[in-house]
Design an enzyme around this catalytic site. Structure first.
Site, PDB file in Angstrom:
ATOM      1  N   ASP A 247      59.393  19.029  29.964  1.00 38.84           N
ATOM      2  CA  ASP A 247      60.656  19.077  30.692  1.00 38.84           C
ATOM      3  C   ASP A 247      61.512  20.226  30.120  1.00 38.84           C
ATOM      4  O   ASP A 247      60.994  21.308  29.884  1.00 38.84           O
ATOM      5  CB  ASP A 247      61.363  17.713  30.605  1.00 38.84           C
ATOM      6  CG  ASP A 247      62.486  17.550  31.626  1.00 38.84           C
ATOM      7  OD1 ASP A 247      62.201  17.131  32.761  1.00 38.84           O
ATOM      8  OD2 ASP A 247      63.639  17.846  31.283  1.00 38.84           O
ATOM      9  N   TYR A 397      71.785  21.623  33.678  1.00 42.20           N
ATOM     10  CA  TYR A 397      71.130  22.128  34.885  1.00 42.20           C
ATOM     11  C   TYR A 397      71.936  23.268  35.503  1.00 42.20           C
ATOM     12  O   TYR A 397      71.373  24.284  35.916  1.00 42.20           O
ATOM     13  CB  TYR A 397      70.938  20.999  35.897  1.00 42.20           C
ATOM     14  CG  TYR A 397      69.797  20.074  35.537  1.00 42.20           C
ATOM     15  CD1 TYR A 397      68.564  20.171  36.177  1.00 42.20           C
ATOM     16  CD2 TYR A 397      69.941  19.111  34.541  1.00 42.20           C
ATOM     17  CE1 TYR A 397      67.516  19.344  35.839  1.00 42.20           C
ATOM     18  CE2 TYR A 397      68.897  18.282  34.194  1.00 42.20           C
ATOM     19  CZ  TYR A 397      67.674  18.388  34.845  1.00 42.20           C
ATOM     20  OH  TYR A 397      66.636  17.570  34.491  1.00 42.20           O
ATOM     21  N   HIS A 454      55.050  12.364  33.362  1.00 42.56           N
ATOM     22  CA  HIS A 454      56.054  13.293  32.860  1.00 42.56           C
ATOM     23  C   HIS A 454      56.491  12.993  31.424  1.00 42.56           C
ATOM     24  O   HIS A 454      56.721  13.912  30.639  1.00 42.56           O
ATOM     25  CB  HIS A 454      57.264  13.243  33.795  1.00 42.56           C
ATOM     26  CG  HIS A 454      58.314  14.251  33.495  1.00 42.56           C
ATOM     27  ND1 HIS A 454      58.142  15.605  33.727  1.00 42.56           N
ATOM     28  CD2 HIS A 454      59.565  14.120  32.985  1.00 42.56           C
ATOM     29  CE1 HIS A 454      59.244  16.252  33.374  1.00 42.56           C
ATOM     30  NE2 HIS A 454      60.122  15.381  32.916  1.00 42.56           N
TER      31      HIS A 454
END
Length: 478
Positions: A247, A397, A454
């Site tokens: 990630d 982000y 993930h």
């Protein structure tokens, strides 16, 4: 006689000049050629630079406090009473019939999770679990960086211990690594007794996540994080070290390898970012399903990548709504999540469902308890809750994705350090080795993992530990 001797004298002088000039010219041309060849093959790097993320202006005088301070996670009656008060007053919207997790976190199951949270989950006990590893904080570029540092309890004579920095992502935390740490620091005790690879593990919290202070200034991206984590490792006394990430941790550690390749012995990733597209990629996508061997794809690549439109456009669109919010107006949604523990749990745990296994969309409970315990899941949620860090974690982000990816410093720099890639089958997106080589120029191992998604370290710690060890073993033999 004089006339006869003059040409001979000139000839002698010319010969002497040639004897000097030709070697000099040869050396000059040769030197230029060597310089050209060396500059042609010189590895490009990201400039390390510097930064200030503390509150207000950077102090003009005085050196930053570089001390490493022991840290302990604590809780209080007031904190627990406030949480209970909010949990008891939660409101729920009834789910659509048969919707399972297709509309997001199913509110019927959410009520079961909250009932467990109120009546059975023991945060004080989980704080003790979190504190079983040594925690520290240190100030870098104006903000306090939290990390855990775990060393082997026993080192066989002559055994070299490899420093390994492991970096989490969103919506995870340093806690994701709690099950893999003992496998890496004490492999013999856990059946991984090759005996030749042992690690001491450093797991920092990304600034703005958990117990690391949030940046007070705009612009804090993965390159700034990479620089801070290099400074952290240097402060701990390490000159060379291994890196591991998934990630955001993947991009941060990749940036670290691009920034100071001389400090990175090896880079191991369980998710890779390859933003380069172009004609070659388009041809590969078009031909890959029919003649994969022609474009360097394997049968397993085909199975994981196609049908391409479904898996790489529709599936990603379905799973990336959160990304568009957080990359544009994170504070708006963050206000509600920071105020409601139930909303926060739904927002975070929905990712631990679908990102672990795409088929969990069809399950009324999101398949969460088939891979994790509620204690594990809620402990991760609590790290965000008690630190009020959901908003600052979401801002990461915006700082990284609001720019044209082709214009960022790292987009123009390859990764030349030895690299290992663990490709888990349930990862959000699959990147074949043939595509990864566009950025990662020195892939030592590429493993098609048999299962897992993930959150690799959290879900399949033994599989990931084995692959890290396999990779490091190969690097050490180079």
């Amino acid at each position: 006689m004089w006339q006869e001797c003059l040409p001979n004298a000139w000839s002698f002088e010319y010969s002497q000049k040639n004897a000097v000039l030709v070697p000099v010219a040869t050396l000059g041309v040769g030197g230029m050629l060597v310089y050209w060849l060396r500059s042609r093959h010189k590895i490009k790097t990201i400039e390390m630079g510097d930064g200030w993320w503390g509150s207000g202006e950077r102090p003009l005088k005085g050196k930053e406090d570089e001390s490493i301070r022991p840290f302990k996670i604590e809780t209080s009656d007031k904190e627990m009473e406030d949480l209970q008060y909010r949990l008891e007053r939660a409101r729920y919207a009834p789910p659509l019939e048969g919707a399972a997790f297709h509309y997001g976190f199913n509110s019927s199951y959410l009520q079961k999770v909250v009932a467990y949270w109120k009546n059975q989950f023991n945060w004080r006990k989980q704080v003790e679990v979190l504190n079983k590893y040594p925690h520290f904080r240190t100030t870098i570029e104006g903000i306090d960086i939290h990390f855990i540092h775990v060393k082997p309890s026993y080192i066989p004579h002559g055994q070299a211990v490899q420093p390994l920095l492991m970096v989490h992502g969103w919506p995870g935390s340093f806690y994701e690594f709690y099950k893999i740490i003992p496998l890496l620091t004490e492999p013999a005790r856990h059946g991984l007794n090759e005996g030749d690879v042992v690690f001491e593990v450093i797991c920092p919290s990304i600034p703005g996540y958990g117990f690391s202070e949030a940046p007070h200034q705009q612009g804090f991206d993965t390159i700034a994080t990479a620089r801070i984590f290099h400074k952290l490792m240097n402060r701990l006394g390490f000159k060379e070290y291994y890196l591991q990430g998934g990630d955001w941790g993947s991009r941060i550690t990749t940036n670290m390898a691009q920034m100071l390749p001389q400090s990175v012995k090896g880079l191991h990733l369980n998710l890779i970012f390859v933003s380069k597209q172009g004609l070659r990629r388009m041809i590969s996508v078009m031909l890959g399903a029919y003649v994969p061997w022609l474009v360097g794809l394997t049968k397993e690549d085909v199975r994981r990548t196609y049908p391409f439109i479904q898996k790489n456009i529709y599936d990603i669109l379905r799973e990336s709504g959160y990304l568009h919010i957080q990359a544009t107006k994170p504070d708006t949604a963050g206000c509600g999540l920071n105020d409601s523990p139930v909303g926060l749990a739904a927002y975070i745990l929905e990712k631990f469902s679908t990102w672990t296994d795409k088929s969990f969309l069809d399950k009324d409970d999101g398949g969460l308890e088939s891979k994790y315990s509620l204690d594990e899941l809620l402990t991760n949620v609590m790290i965000y809750w008690v630190t009020s860090s959901i908003v600052s974690s979401m801002r990461f982000y915006k700082e990284n994705i609001s720019k044209d990816p082709g214009l960022t410093a790292d987009a123009r720099v390859g990764v030349h350090v030895p690299t290992g890639i663990a490709a888990f089958p349930q990862e959000i997106v699959h990147t074949p080795r043939a595509w990864a080589k566009q950025v990662f120029k020195n892939i030592i191992t590429y493993t098609y993992m048999p299962r897992g998604g993930h959150f690799a370290a959290f879900e399949e710690p033994k599989l990931l530990a084995q692959d890290i060890m396999h990779f490091v073993r190969k690097v050490e033999q180079l």
